[in-house]
Design an enzyme around this catalytic site. Structure first.
Site, short mmCIF file in Angstrom:
data_model
loop_
_atom_site.label_atom_id
_atom_site.label_comp_id
_atom_site.label_asym_id
_atom_site.label_seq_id
_atom_site.Cartn_x
_atom_site.Cartn_y
_atom_site.Cartn_z
N SER A 117 0.88 -1.12 0.04
CA SER A 117 0.03 -0.13 -0.02
C SER A 117 0.76 1.28 0.11
O SER A 117 1.78 1.41 0.96
CB SER A 117 -0.98 0.07 1.11
OG SER A 117 -2.01 -1.00 1.35
N ALA A 118 0.71 2.21 -0.92
CA ALA A 118 1.38 3.42 -1.02
C ALA A 118 1.38 4.22 0.28
O ALA A 118 2.55 4.63 0.62
CB ALA A 118 0.98 4.21 -2.14
N THR A 157 -10.82 3.24 -15.06
CA THR A 157 -11.48 3.94 -14.08
C THR A 157 -10.19 4.61 -13.10
O THR A 157 -10.38 4.60 -11.90
CB THR A 157 -12.59 3.82 -13.55
OG1 THR A 157 -12.22 2.30 -12.98
CG2 THR A 157 -13.60 3.51 -14.40
N CYS A 197 -6.91 -3.23 13.63
CA CYS A 197 -8.10 -3.95 13.22
C CYS A 197 -8.95 -4.37 14.51
O CYS A 197 -10.29 -4.75 14.34
CB CYS A 197 -7.62 -5.26 12.58
SG CYS A 197 -6.77 -5.02 11.06
#
Length: 373
Positions: A202-203, A232, A315
């Site tokens: 993830s960036a 998209t 989480c």
């Protein structure tokens, strides 16, 4: 002073990344699916970004996919296990009981549907899977896929990848999926030298933009969704991701400040316990139990002082449930509720850490004075 020590949740956008993205948020915003010049130019830009990331990982551009984030990619890979192993009626998957929910949830879903079988390996008190347990289970059950995180989301421990890679040498048919969400940017991945079949990142975990990530899938396997994503696509996000990957090539900051923080914590505050192995861990993640205190109360008090931290794993916070990772270490219920996760970045300063320890010392003393634990 405001101090941000929740960098496993998301990181500050690097100024260089914002500068690279800015034109694509204003003038060059066209989606690559169009047939006009701006869209066609952005088609070329997406291809250029894919090529640069592929070169960084030493793979081909066709093996790189742009995705919303690592968790999305983890779920995609694991939900496609039956397609990855079309000739096997029920592929068998190895993972651990302390894995990220984006790994555990799809596996349990497929198990319930009867489409796979899975083994959830236990860990020791340091959060590590013993090598002999991994090997014995792999041989006995003839695993088809091994899925794990390089750095654990809650406590930062890291598995012995060399031992895992040895399993692949002994059984070349074994496929390996690595969730690099919290390690990408700290570890240099040369995927020609590492026998990984799938990797996700993830960036926003390495100072890139939120809402964009990358996935690697070794050929000949190919996912069919990429055209829909490209049509998209988040062009500004892809540009920002690529710039963040370029910044990963700069020297990685040392662990000096996190070690300094941990040593000072131990000196200033009694009755602490570091969760997870001291040797096999990412020191940019320090999960600490403060005995006799509720972690939520401590985090809320720190917030009033301008300090942002996480209680255990991100989480586990939404419904204040016990952190299953801490419980898996054999720790008591009280410890799972008394832990804070401090995660650092290249922008963390010693001044911020000194301020944090000073406030922690005062708050811990006050909370312990009124705690029933």
């Amino acid at each position: 002073m405001r101090v941000y020590l929740d960098n496993y949740r998301t990181t500050k956008l690097a100024p260089e990344v914002l500068a690279a993205m800015r034109p694509y948020l204003t003038k060059k915003f066209q989606l690559p699916s169009g047939l006009y010049s701006g869209a066609l130019e952005n088609q070329k830009k997406v291809a250029e970004c894919r090529k640069l990331i592929a070169e960084y990982l030493n793979v081909t551009p066709e093996e790189i996919y742009f995705i919303p984030d690592a968790s999305w990619g983890n779920r995609l890979i694991l939900e496609n296990i039956p397609e990855i192993f079309p000739s096997i009626s029920k592929p068998h998957v190895l993972t651990s009981i302390i894995e990220h929910s984006s790994i555990l949830t799809p596996l349990k879903k497929l198990e319930k549907l009867g489409r796979i079988t899975a083994t959830y390996l236990p860990v020791d008190k340091e959060g590590l899977i013993k090598n002999f347990s991994l090997q014995a289970t792999s041989y006995k059950l003839q695993a088809n896929l091994l899925s794990c995180s390089h750095f654990n989301h809650a406590i930062g421990v890291t598995p012995d990848l060399e031992k895992i890679f040895q399993l692949k040498q002994q059984d070349p048919a074994l496929k390996i999926h690595l969730n690099a969400e919290f390690s990408f940017g700290k570890i240099k991945y040369d995927l020609q030298k590492m026998p990984l079949d799938f990797l996700t990142a993830s960036a926003d975990k390495f100072h890139g933009p939120q809402g964009i990530g990358l996935m690697y899938a070794r050929k000949p396997f190919q996912f069919s969704f990429q055209k829909e994503i490209d049509d998209t696509t988040n062009i500004a996000g892809i540009v920002g991701l690529t710039k963040a990957v370029e910044l990963c090539q700069l020297p990685v900051a040392s662990c000096q400040l996190p070690v300094y923080f941990w040593n000072k914590l131990q000196k200033e505050i009694p009755h602490l316990e570091l969760n997870g192995s001291l040797e096999y861990r990412d020191f940019y993640n320090l999960n600490v139990t403060f005995k006799g205190i509720e972690g939520e109360a401590l985090a809320l008090r720190l917030n009033l002082e301008g300090i942002a931290v996480s209680t255990g794993s991100a989480c586990a916070q939404k419904n204040l449930q016990s952190d299953y990772v801490i419980i898996a270490l054999g720790k008591p219920y009280e410890d799972s509720h008394g832990s804070l996760r401090f995660t650092f970045s290249r922008y963390t300063t010693q001044k911020e850490l000194d301020y944090t320890v000073g406030k922690l010392k005062k708050i811990v003393r006050e909370l312990r004075a009124i705690s029933p634990l």
